[in-house]
Design an enzyme around this catalytic site. Structure first.
Site, PDB file in Angstrom:
ATOM      1  N   ASN A   1      42.753  45.327  41.519  1.00 48.89           N
ATOM      2  CA  ASN A   1      42.135  44.701  40.630  1.00 48.89           C
ATOM      3  C   ASN A   1      40.905  45.368  40.239  1.00 48.89           C
ATOM      4  OD1 ASN A   1      39.905  42.649  39.915  1.00 48.89           O
ATOM      5  ND2 ASN A   1      41.699  41.490  39.340  1.00 48.89           N
TER       6      ASN A   1
ATOM      7  N   LEU B   1      57.125  39.336  33.940  1.00 48.60           N
ATOM      8  CA  LEU B   1      57.396  40.624  33.721  1.00 48.60           C
ATOM      9  C   LEU B   1      55.935  41.102  33.330  1.00 48.60           C
ATOM     10  CD1 LEU B   1      60.619  40.632  31.292  1.00 48.60           C
ATOM     11  CD2 LEU B   1      60.519  41.345  33.664  1.00 48.60           C
TER      12      LEU B   1
ATOM     13  N   LEU C   1      53.433  38.064  28.056  1.00 51.47           N
ATOM     14  CA  LEU C   1      53.295  36.932  28.288  1.00 51.47           C
ATOM     15  C   LEU C   1      52.762  36.635  29.578  1.00 51.47           C
ATOM     16  CD1 LEU C   1      56.756  35.725  27.055  1.00 51.47           C
ATOM     17  CD2 LEU C   1      54.628  35.176  25.916  1.00 51.47           C
TER      18      LEU C   1
ATOM     19  N   GLU D   1      40.312  37.230  44.399  1.00 52.10           N
ATOM     20  CA  GLU D   1      38.882  37.109  44.283  1.00 52.10           C
ATOM     21  C   GLU D   1      38.708  35.614  43.685  1.00 52.10           C
ATOM     22  OE1 GLU D   1      36.070  38.510  45.173  1.00 52.10           O
ATOM     23  OE2 GLU D   1      37.403  40.066  45.838  1.00 52.10           O
TER      24      GLU D   1
END
EC number: 2.7.1.-
Length: 299
Positions: free
Chosen positions: A71, A215, A220, A271
């Site tokens: 991340n 996906l 989306l 987080e």
């Protein structure tokens, strides 16, 4: 081995004593690959190393750690401007490695490292919360979030993803669902949520497939809500097939707005983020990531 452009590995400080990793890096260096290594000590290090990587002109920045490290590195990459932005490579070294597992990154360090350096770079989406915080895998709220947030580090280190389940069973008598309202494109729901999963990726919490249809390059977000007034009956109901389960609500949208009458906490790739109002939106084709050719999360 063919010649490849240089890479920079951003290694989570907890993994510095990983001897097999050190051996894998040395072997690839002996084969002619240029691999720079930087170790994180505190929050913000990843962003500084990404900037250094750009100055070095590397083709790939490799995130060596768990979902939180991925991340941090991916967030830093999407904030870069201009040409020549490095691709993201992934070296799974965390407790759960949910994103790496779901996209098919090899568990063997040498194979994962080679993929991170030489794999095909594909444009993938990321998600952003309240125009600030990003996640590459999933935002989870409710029972699951409190469990992953509160599970002791020593338990996670000893048992890995199973630790979340054990800690959850220990805390079951004290946990309550979250009342909230969720809106999206052609979607509206209001009620008590046991677990909320908003996924760019498919799994969280050590292998739980919360958003099995997600996906990472379709523009989306996938939403899945497990509803229920009481924890244990709702958990038992999730063992049913999805078609027969009245406790599962699903939706898909490029954005979701969530409002709650009280503070709730979402877990964004590990987080926590607390509040009463959340706007979550997809960032299409936000970065390039080196993935295996048989990745199941690509359309």
């Amino acid at each position: 081995m063919a010649e490849f452009p240089a890479s920079l590995l951003i290694l989570n400080g907890k993994s510095t004593d990983n001897l097999p990793l050190r051996e894998a890096i040395m072997l690839l260096r002996e084969e002619g690959m240029t691999i720079h290594v930087r170790v994180t000590w505190e929050k913000g290090d990843a962003a500084r190393y990404v900037e250094e990587a750009r100055k070095l002109g590397v083709a790939t920045v490799i995130a060596g750690g768990g979902d939180g490290t991925i991340n941090e590195v991916s967030t830093a990459l999407i904030q870069c401007e201009g040409d020549g932005i490095p691709a993201l490579g992934i070296l799974p070294l965390g407790t759960a490695n949910d994103f790496a597992t779901s996209v098919g990154i090899p568990e063997a360090l040498d194979k994962a490292l080679k993929l991170a350096i030489a794999g095909n770079a594909i444009a993938i989406d990321m998600a952003q919360v309240n125009k600030q915080t990003c996640f590459i895998n999933m935002a989870t709220g409710g029972f699951g979030t409190r469990i992953t947030t509160e599970t002791p580090e020593k338990l996670k280190a000893a048992l890995g993803g199973v630790s979340y389940i054990i800690h959850g069973l220990m805390r079951m008598d004290t946990l309550q669902p979250d009342r909230c309202e969720i809106r999206g494109e052609n979607f509206h729901w209001q009620g008590d949520a046991l677990v909320i999963g908003i996924g760019n990726g498919r799994q969280a919490g050590g292998g739980q497939q919360l958003c099995p249809n997600a996906l990472i390059n379709d523009g989306l977000l996938q939403l899945r809500i497990f509803t229920g007034d009481e924890i244990l009956p709702a958990l038992v109901s999730t063992l049913k097939s999805d078609e027969d389960n009245p406790n599962i609500i699903e939706g898909a949208s490029s954005w979701f707005d969530i409002q709650a009458p009280h503070e709730i906490t979402f877990n964004l790739d590990g987080e926590p983020l607390s509040g009463q109002n959340f706007h979550i939106e997809i960032l299409p084709a936000a970065l390039r990531c080196r993935l295996p050719p048989d990745c199941l999360l690509l359309r």
